[in-house]
Scaffold this motif. Structure first.
Motif, short mmCIF file in Angstrom:
data_model
loop_
_atom_site.label_atom_id
_atom_site.label_comp_id
_atom_site.label_asym_id
_atom_site.label_seq_id
_atom_site.Cartn_x
_atom_site.Cartn_y
_atom_site.Cartn_z
N ALA A 287 -4.95 3.11 -2.02
CA ALA A 287 -5.64 3.08 -0.74
C ALA A 287 -6.77 4.10 -0.73
N THR A 288 -7.96 3.67 -0.37
CA THR A 288 -9.13 4.53 -0.24
C THR A 288 -9.87 4.13 1.03
N ILE B 118 -3.78 -6.80 4.45
CA ILE B 118 -2.35 -6.89 4.20
C ILE B 118 -1.84 -8.27 4.61
N VAL B 119 -0.94 -8.82 3.77
CA VAL B 119 -0.31 -10.10 4.09
C VAL B 119 1.21 -9.96 3.98
N ALA B 120 1.91 -10.82 4.70
CA ALA B 120 3.37 -10.84 4.61
C ALA B 120 3.80 -11.16 3.19
N GLY B 121 4.84 -10.48 2.71
CA GLY B 121 5.34 -10.68 1.37
C GLY B 121 4.69 -9.77 0.34
N GLN B 122 3.89 -8.82 0.80
CA GLN B 122 3.20 -7.90 -0.10
C GLN B 122 4.02 -6.62 -0.26
N ALA C 101 8.42 16.86 9.45
CA ALA C 101 7.05 16.48 9.80
C ALA C 101 6.50 15.46 8.81
N LEU C 102 6.79 15.65 7.51
CA LEU C 102 6.31 14.70 6.52
C LEU C 102 7.01 13.35 6.68
N ARG C 103 8.25 13.36 7.12
CA ARG C 103 8.93 12.10 7.40
C ARG C 103 8.23 11.35 8.54
N GLU C 104 7.68 12.09 9.48
CA GLU C 104 6.92 11.45 10.55
C GLU C 104 5.65 10.80 10.00
N VAL C 105 5.01 11.47 9.05
CA VAL C 105 3.83 10.88 8.41
C VAL C 105 4.23 9.58 7.70
N GLU C 106 5.34 9.62 6.97
CA GLU C 106 5.80 8.41 6.30
C GLU C 106 6.13 7.30 7.31
N ALA C 107 6.78 7.67 8.40
CA ALA C 107 7.11 6.67 9.42
C ALA C 107 5.85 6.05 10.00
N ASP C 108 4.82 6.88 10.21
CA ASP C 108 3.55 6.35 10.71
C ASP C 108 2.92 5.40 9.68
N ALA C 109 3.02 5.77 8.39
CA ALA C 109 2.46 4.90 7.34
C ALA C 109 3.14 3.54 7.33
N LEU C 110 4.46 3.54 7.41
CA LEU C 110 5.20 2.28 7.39
C LEU C 110 4.92 1.46 8.65
N ALA C 111 4.83 2.13 9.79
CA ALA C 111 4.56 1.42 11.04
C ALA C 111 3.16 0.79 11.03
N ALA C 112 2.23 1.45 10.34
CA ALA C 112 0.85 0.96 10.30
C ALA C 112 0.67 -0.19 9.32
N ARG D 236 -3.74 -6.26 8.84
CA ARG D 236 -4.53 -5.03 8.90
C ARG D 236 -5.28 -4.79 7.59
N VAL D 237 -6.41 -4.12 7.68
CA VAL D 237 -7.20 -3.76 6.51
C VAL D 237 -6.68 -2.45 5.94
N LEU D 238 -6.60 -2.37 4.62
CA LEU D 238 -6.00 -1.23 3.95
C LEU D 238 -6.68 0.09 4.33
N SER D 239 -7.99 0.10 4.42
CA SER D 239 -8.69 1.34 4.77
C SER D 239 -8.33 1.81 6.18
N ASP D 240 -8.06 0.89 7.09
CA ASP D 240 -7.67 1.27 8.45
C ASP D 240 -6.29 1.91 8.46
N VAL D 241 -5.38 1.38 7.63
CA VAL D 241 -4.05 1.99 7.51
C VAL D 241 -4.17 3.40 6.97
N LEU D 242 -5.00 3.59 5.94
CA LEU D 242 -5.21 4.92 5.40
C LEU D 242 -5.76 5.87 6.46
N GLY D 243 -6.64 5.38 7.30
CA GLY D 243 -7.15 6.21 8.39
C GLY D 243 -6.04 6.66 9.32
#
Length: 249
Positions: free
Chosen positions: A183-184, A191-195, A126-137, A142-149
């Motif tokens: 992230a807060t 986010i930009v490419a190369g980050q 289940a935690l791997r799914e959370v990580e996968a969602d984080a990477l996909a987001a 995208r704005v960092l706060s939206d990814v955290l959401g």
């Protein structure tokens, strides 16, 4: 990335990206730190102490010309501690090592587990799914706060509870600082490419963490060692727990 690697993307809230020479240095550091972490944990056993493992990791990092900026080790009795400073406790059946290493100003971060698998593996999956969602987001634009959401909602969706994301910081952009920024909900960076990023989803007794770079066409993982055993997580090969004495390629 607050030093030489921070280049403004041009728009308000733009974030930093790595230049090609920086990225090459970063890749080399990620590969070396992942490999030396494998070497140390593959040789360790349950009767070793947390401090002994941390000392071995520190020695290997310094020998590689890197500065240890984070060294956390938790044995079986302390795997639920969010930031376990090493103690004289023995590792026991299952242990975690968290490594942050700096060279040429750049910092890589990773977490690895050694010993027994965590029960039936359901919570780990289940935690791997959370990580996968984080990477996909984590996509350019995208704005960092939206990814955290998205990450916060993923914890709830995968059974950890609506407030699970508050129990440990979730990570964020990295590079010339361990997190730059963390992230807060108030983080307005775009986010930009190369980050570079290092997310670290956490639940009691579980933690996942690696350093990656976001490209326009996907995620590049920097802290990988082909010898470390992996499992498939939504098409991505992610590190699993390394058994004590497990034979490596």
């Amino acid at each position: 990335m607050a030093h030489g690697g921070r280049r403004r993307a041009g728009a308000p809230g733009g974030a930093g990206f790595l230049l090609p020479a920086e990225l090459e240095r970063y890749r080399a550091l990620g590969t070396e730190v992942a490999a030396l972490t494998t070497d140390v944990l593959a040789a360790t056993r349950p009767d070793r102490t947390e401090r002994a493992v941390a000392a071995d990791l520190a020695a290997r990092l310094v020998a590689a010309g890197a500065e240890p900026v984070v060294l956390l080790v938790a044995g079986e009795a302390r795997t639920g501690v969010p930031h376990p400073l090493p103690t004289a406790a023995r590792l026991g059946a299952r242990a975690m090592a968290v490594v942050g290493a700096r060279r040429d100003g750049l910092i890589v971060n990773l977490t690895r587990w050694v010993g027994a698998d965590p029960g039936d593996g359901t919570r780990e999956a289940a935690l791997r799914e959370v990580e996968a969602d984080a990477l996909a987001a984590t996509e350019p634009g995208r704005v960092l706060s939206d990814v955290l959401g998205d990450i916060a909602r993923s914890y709830e969706r995968h059974g950890f509870g609506a407030d699970a994301w508050l129990r440990h910081h979730q990570g964020g952009p990295t590079g010339y600082l361990g997190r730059d920024p963390k992230a807060t909900p108030a983080a307005a960076d775009r986010i930009v490419a190369g980050q570079a990023f290092a997310w670290n989803p956490w639940a009691p007794g579980l933690k996942l963490e690696d350093t990656v770079v976001v490209h326009a066409d996907g995620i590049e993982e920097l802290t990988t060692d082909p010898r470390w055993p992996v499992v498939d997580a939504r098409g991505r090969q992610r590190p699993r727990t390394l058994g004590y004495g497990e034979e490596l390629p």
